[in-house]
Design an enzyme around this catalytic site. Structure first.
Site, short mmCIF file in Angstrom:
data_model
loop_
_atom_site.label_atom_id
_atom_site.label_comp_id
_atom_site.label_asym_id
_atom_site.label_seq_id
_atom_site.Cartn_x
_atom_site.Cartn_y
_atom_site.Cartn_z
N ARG A 236 64.67 -39.54 -58.67
CA ARG A 236 64.27 -38.49 -59.60
C ARG A 236 65.50 -38.08 -60.42
O ARG A 236 66.61 -38.03 -59.91
CB ARG A 236 63.69 -37.28 -58.87
CG ARG A 236 62.28 -37.48 -58.35
CD ARG A 236 61.26 -37.61 -59.50
NE ARG A 236 59.89 -37.70 -59.04
CZ ARG A 236 59.26 -38.83 -58.77
NH1 ARG A 236 59.91 -39.98 -58.86
NH2 ARG A 236 58.00 -38.83 -58.39
N GLU A 265 62.02 -35.92 -69.23
CA GLU A 265 61.39 -37.18 -69.65
C GLU A 265 60.30 -36.91 -70.67
O GLU A 265 59.42 -36.08 -70.42
CB GLU A 265 60.84 -37.93 -68.42
CG GLU A 265 61.94 -38.36 -67.47
CD GLU A 265 61.43 -39.13 -66.26
OE1 GLU A 265 60.20 -39.20 -66.06
OE2 GLU A 265 62.27 -39.69 -65.53
N HIS A 283 61.52 -44.96 -66.50
CA HIS A 283 60.80 -44.54 -65.30
C HIS A 283 59.70 -45.55 -64.97
O HIS A 283 58.52 -45.20 -64.80
CB HIS A 283 60.19 -43.15 -65.48
CG HIS A 283 59.90 -42.45 -64.18
ND1 HIS A 283 59.90 -41.09 -64.04
CD2 HIS A 283 59.60 -42.94 -62.94
CE1 HIS A 283 59.61 -40.76 -62.80
NE2 HIS A 283 59.42 -41.86 -62.10
#
Length: 322
Positions: A236, A265, A283
């Site tokens: 993360r 993000e 991601h």
């Protein structure tokens, strides 16, 4: 009790069609995406189960759905779900811990190799017409180097095992691992984060984002690594201080980084965007066809199981608040 009598299942984001088919065989379905998208608010009085990927399920949503019994996360992290609010309501929160371990571990090793061998700069040389000016593009072999693995869950263990097979010296630190827990072959356990990082040539993170892990890797921690070390983060974004990392990469204190997750993000303002020796991916560590299907189907199976009055085991596991 059937899924139909218990209420409908709300699927917040696109998932594999096999998961939708599975839910449809058990009861009604509402989707929050596509041309016939339905909002959560429009069906909250009927929602018994929610399947979510990256979206937020907050306390207000949970408290506004009187029939809600289960929330299944398409993946592992639950930082976007108010687990405490779900617990107060007696709503199960499920994750799919086995579904993406292979994909994320492989992506982690890929980023590690790409950063150590300076793939972004090498590609820029080819595309930019400086193919023969490559003498400065000197990479680092991983064999014989020390890798610190932060977090020794399913993904961390797989990464550690692959790294050991690459003839790296592997250390691991996980404060939640029970004393006497069996370690993967060739992996040394350290008792502190400092012991993990001190002099390591590379470090990779595999811990959830919690109040205790937010900002866990800052400037002081990065400075414990060996000069020219590589950092990889597929866990993360908030775990690593991006400004501190960008500073060490720009100065040459660290030689490279592989980053799949960001504090915000999309990372529009991340200082890592302007750093040439950082390998950045969106991601997508878990984004293989195999992993996406497993996560979707396992989450759907967990929902169906709970709505049928059974306890999910294996493919989906319940999460309790910290």
């Amino acid at each position: 009790m059937t899924a139909e009598s218990a209420g409908l299942v709300y699927v917040a984001e696109p998932v594999h069609p096999d998961a939708l088919d599975l839910i449809r065989t058990r009861g009604p379905l509402a989707v929050g995406f596509g041309p016939e998208a339905t909002t959560f608010d429009a069906v909250r009085d009927r929602v018994a189960g929610v399947l979510v990927r990256t979206g937020t399920i907050n306390a207000a949503m949970i408290e506004s759905a009187p029939r809600l019994r289960v929330i299944a996360r398409h993946g592992v992290g639950t930082d976007s779900i108010d687990v405490a609010a779900a617990a107060r309501r007696g709503v199960r929160v499920l994750i799919t811990p086995e579904a993406n371990a292979v994909s994320v571990a492989e992506h982690t090793i890929g980023l590690l190799i790409a950063a150590a061998r300076r793939f972004p700069e090498c590609q820029a040389a080819v595309r930019g017409g400086t193919f023969h000016e490559r003498d400065h593009l000197v990479g680092t072999e991983l064999a014989g180097r020390t890798l610190g693995v932060l977090g020794l869950g399913r993904i961390g263990r797989r990464v550690a095992s692959v790294a050991a097979a690459l003839e790296m010296r592997v250390r691991a630190y996980d404060p939640f691992l029970p004393d006497g827990a069996e370690m993967p072959p060739g992996v040394e356990r350290t008792s502190t984060l400092a012991g993990l990082l001190e002099g390591a040539h590379a470090c990779t993170t595999h811990v959830p984002l919690t109040p205790d892990t937010r900002g866990l890797i800052g400037g002081a921690e990065l400075d414990l690594l060996a000069p020219g070390a590589v950092l990889v983060n597929t866990a993360r974004g908030g775990i690593v201080d991006e400004a501190a990392l960008a500073d060490r990469l720009t100065s040459g204190r660290l030689s490279g980084a592989g980053i799949d997750v960001f504090t915000a993000e999309p990372p529009h303002d991340s200082p890592l965007l302007g750093v040439g020796n950082a390998v950045l991916t969106p991601h997508c560590a878990a984004h293989t066809g195999e992993s996406l299907r497993r996560m979707s189907v396992h989450a759907a199976e967990g929902i169906v199981t709970v709505l049928a009055g059974r306890v999910p085991e294996g493919v989906a596991q319940s999460v309790t608040p910290a």
